[in-house]
Design a protein around this motif. Structure first.
Motif, mmCIF file in Angstrom:
data_model
loop_
_atom_site.group_PDB
_atom_site.id
_atom_site.type_symbol
_atom_site.label_atom_id
_atom_site.label_comp_id
_atom_site.label_asym_id
_atom_site.label_seq_id
_atom_site.Cartn_x
_atom_site.Cartn_y
_atom_site.Cartn_z
ATOM 1 N N PRO A 83 47.233 -13.820 -42.213
ATOM 2 C CA PRO A 83 46.257 -13.135 -43.071
ATOM 3 C C PRO A 83 44.923 -13.865 -43.207
ATOM 4 O O PRO A 83 43.932 -13.277 -43.637
ATOM 5 N N GLY A 84 44.884 -15.143 -42.831
ATOM 6 C CA GLY A 84 43.674 -15.942 -43.009
ATOM 7 C C GLY A 84 43.809 -16.870 -44.206
ATOM 8 O O GLY A 84 44.679 -16.691 -45.059
ATOM 9 N N SER A 85 42.941 -17.868 -44.262
ATOM 10 C CA SER A 85 43.030 -18.886 -45.298
ATOM 11 C C SER A 85 41.644 -19.321 -45.743
ATOM 12 O O SER A 85 40.653 -19.095 -45.051
ATOM 13 N N VAL A 86 41.626 -19.985 -46.875
ATOM 14 C CA VAL A 86 40.421 -20.671 -47.347
ATOM 15 C C VAL A 86 40.803 -22.108 -47.674
ATOM 16 O O VAL A 86 41.955 -22.412 -47.989
ATOM 17 N N ALA A 87 39.817 -22.995 -47.589
ATOM 18 C CA ALA A 87 40.019 -24.395 -47.956
ATOM 19 C C ALA A 87 38.764 -24.870 -48.676
ATOM 20 O O ALA A 87 37.680 -24.312 -48.490
ATOM 21 N N VAL A 88 38.929 -25.902 -49.497
ATOM 22 C CA VAL A 88 37.821 -26.373 -50.330
ATOM 23 C C VAL A 88 37.655 -27.875 -50.184
ATOM 24 O O VAL A 88 38.580 -28.643 -50.506
ATOM 25 N N LEU A 89 36.499 -28.296 -49.688
ATOM 26 C CA LEU A 89 36.144 -29.703 -49.717
ATOM 27 C C LEU A 89 35.319 -29.902 -50.986
ATOM 28 O O LEU A 89 34.144 -29.543 -51.033
ATOM 29 N N ALA A 90 35.973 -30.418 -52.009
ATOM 30 C CA ALA A 90 35.342 -30.615 -53.312
ATOM 31 C C ALA A 90 34.810 -32.044 -53.397
ATOM 32 O O ALA A 90 35.577 -33.004 -53.325
ATOM 33 N N LEU A 91 33.493 -32.167 -53.531
ATOM 34 C CA LEU A 91 32.813 -33.461 -53.499
ATOM 35 C C LEU A 91 32.252 -33.770 -54.881
ATOM 36 O O LEU A 91 31.461 -32.988 -55.411
ATOM 37 N N ASP A 92 32.654 -34.925 -55.456
ATOM 38 C CA ASP A 92 32.162 -35.249 -56.798
ATOM 39 C C ASP A 92 30.864 -36.052 -56.731
ATOM 40 O O ASP A 92 30.326 -36.325 -55.647
ATOM 41 N N GLU A 93 30.367 -36.452 -57.898
ATOM 42 C CA GLU A 93 29.057 -37.111 -57.974
ATOM 43 C C GLU A 93 29.064 -38.514 -57.389
ATOM 44 O O GLU A 93 28.002 -39.117 -57.170
ATOM 45 N N HIS A 94 30.263 -39.044 -57.105
ATOM 46 C CA HIS A 94 30.377 -40.376 -56.505
ATOM 47 C C HIS A 94 30.704 -40.301 -55.016
ATOM 48 O O HIS A 94 31.167 -41.286 -54.438
ATOM 49 N N ASP A 95 30.489 -39.140 -54.417
ATOM 50 C CA ASP A 95 30.786 -38.898 -52.994
ATOM 51 C C ASP A 95 32.256 -39.111 -52.671
ATOM 52 O O ASP A 95 32.610 -39.577 -51.582
ATOM 53 N N ARG A 96 33.104 -38.740 -53.620
ATOM 54 C CA ARG A 96 34.547 -38.754 -53.395
ATOM 55 C C ARG A 96 35.030 -37.319 -53.208
ATOM 56 O O ARG A 96 34.507 -36.388 -53.821
ATOM 57 N N VAL A 97 36.039 -37.175 -52.375
ATOM 58 C CA VAL A 97 36.595 -35.861 -52.055
ATOM 59 C C VAL A 97 37.934 -35.701 -52.766
ATOM 60 O O VAL A 97 38.765 -36.626 -52.774
ATOM 61 N N VAL A 98 38.149 -34.531 -53.357
ATOM 62 C CA VAL A 98 39.426 -34.222 -53.993
ATOM 63 C C VAL A 98 40.449 -33.927 -52.899
ATOM 64 O O VAL A 98 40.263 -32.998 -52.104
ATOM 65 N N VAL A 99 41.509 -34.722 -52.844
ATOM 66 C CA VAL A 99 42.551 -34.544 -51.832
ATOM 67 C C VAL A 99 43.920 -34.508 -52.499
ATOM 68 O O VAL A 99 44.094 -34.994 -53.619
ATOM 69 N N LEU A 100 44.864 -33.950 -51.795
ATOM 70 C CA LEU A 100 46.238 -33.909 -52.281
ATOM 71 C C LEU A 100 47.176 -34.283 -51.146
ATOM 72 O O LEU A 100 46.841 -34.130 -49.970
ATOM 73 N N ARG A 101 48.323 -34.794 -51.510
ATOM 74 C CA ARG A 101 49.318 -35.236 -50.523
ATOM 75 C C ARG A 101 50.571 -34.398 -50.705
ATOM 76 O O ARG A 101 51.142 -34.358 -51.803
#
Length: 208
Positions: free
Chosen positions: A47-65
């Motif tokens: 069906p298709g997908s979306v993904a989000v590269l969420a970047l905070d004010e300290h140039d850190r990316v929200v990731v999950l394991r």
């Protein structure tokens, strides 16, 4: 030469769906080749997908394991999910996934890139968004289940993720494409030059 992928469809003489699952299916097409011969192609219909590269004010990316059973690994990923509703607005889906998986909301959204994950064997299309101006989402956290029950969350510097990708330590498709695309955008025309969040997506047309 125009460096742009173009729509094209070769003639199909027969098609069947030998397997239908909960979210995806397998299709078999008999496709006419340029020399007139016919070859059989099996592929996953997605069906298709979306993904989000969420970047905070300290140039850190929200990731999950999270554990991924097909590859028998626990992978570091960026928030992502299926386009469960035909014609669903991908931005709305991305905002939902960021809330559900990370309990985060964002004020600034851009399209980072669009990709086909494995076009030789699956028609999955993914739109990867860049989300900025992050803050904690309101309300209760989304109730997780199954593989998400022991999911880990972290914020990792972008440079550290790039090093992990190039070292062969990180393998998730959306994370790899996302962090390298973001790095290229930062070194190129800048983030404000990225496409708007509602940019057309021919691979998965959506309602405004």
């Amino acid at each position: 030469m125009t460096l742009k992928d173009t729509a094209e469809e070769w003639r199909i003489t027969a098609t069947e769906t030998p397997f239908t699952g909960n979210k995806t299916s397998v299709r078999t097409d008999d496709v006419v080749m340029p020399d007139g011969s016919v070859s059989r192609r099996d592929y996953q219909v997605h069906p298709g997908s979306v993904a989000v590269l969420a970047l905070d004010e300290h140039d850190r990316v929200v990731v999950l394991r999270q554990y991924r059973h097909p590859v028998r690994q626990r992978l570091w990923e960026i928030p992502a999910g299926l386009l469960d509703v035909p014609g669903e607005n991908p931005l709305s889906a991305a905002q939902r996934e960021l809330y559900e998986e990370a309990h985060v909301k964002a004020e600034d959204w851009r399209v980072l890139t669009d990709v086909y994950t494995t076009p030789g064997g699956c028609d999955e299309a993914v739109r990867i968004f860049l989300a900025r101006e992050l803050s904690e989402a309101e309300g209760e956290r989304f109730a997780v289940e199954e593989e998400e029950l022991d999911m880990e969350l972290a914020r990792v510097p972008l440079d550290e993720l790039v090093r992990g990708v190039l070292a062969g330590d990180l393998h998730n498709n959306c994370l790899v494409v996302g962090v390298l695309s973001l790095t290229a955008a930062l070194r190129g025309d800048g983030l404000d030059a990225l496409r708007p969040a509602d940019a057309p997506w021919p691979a998965r047309p959506f309602e405004s």
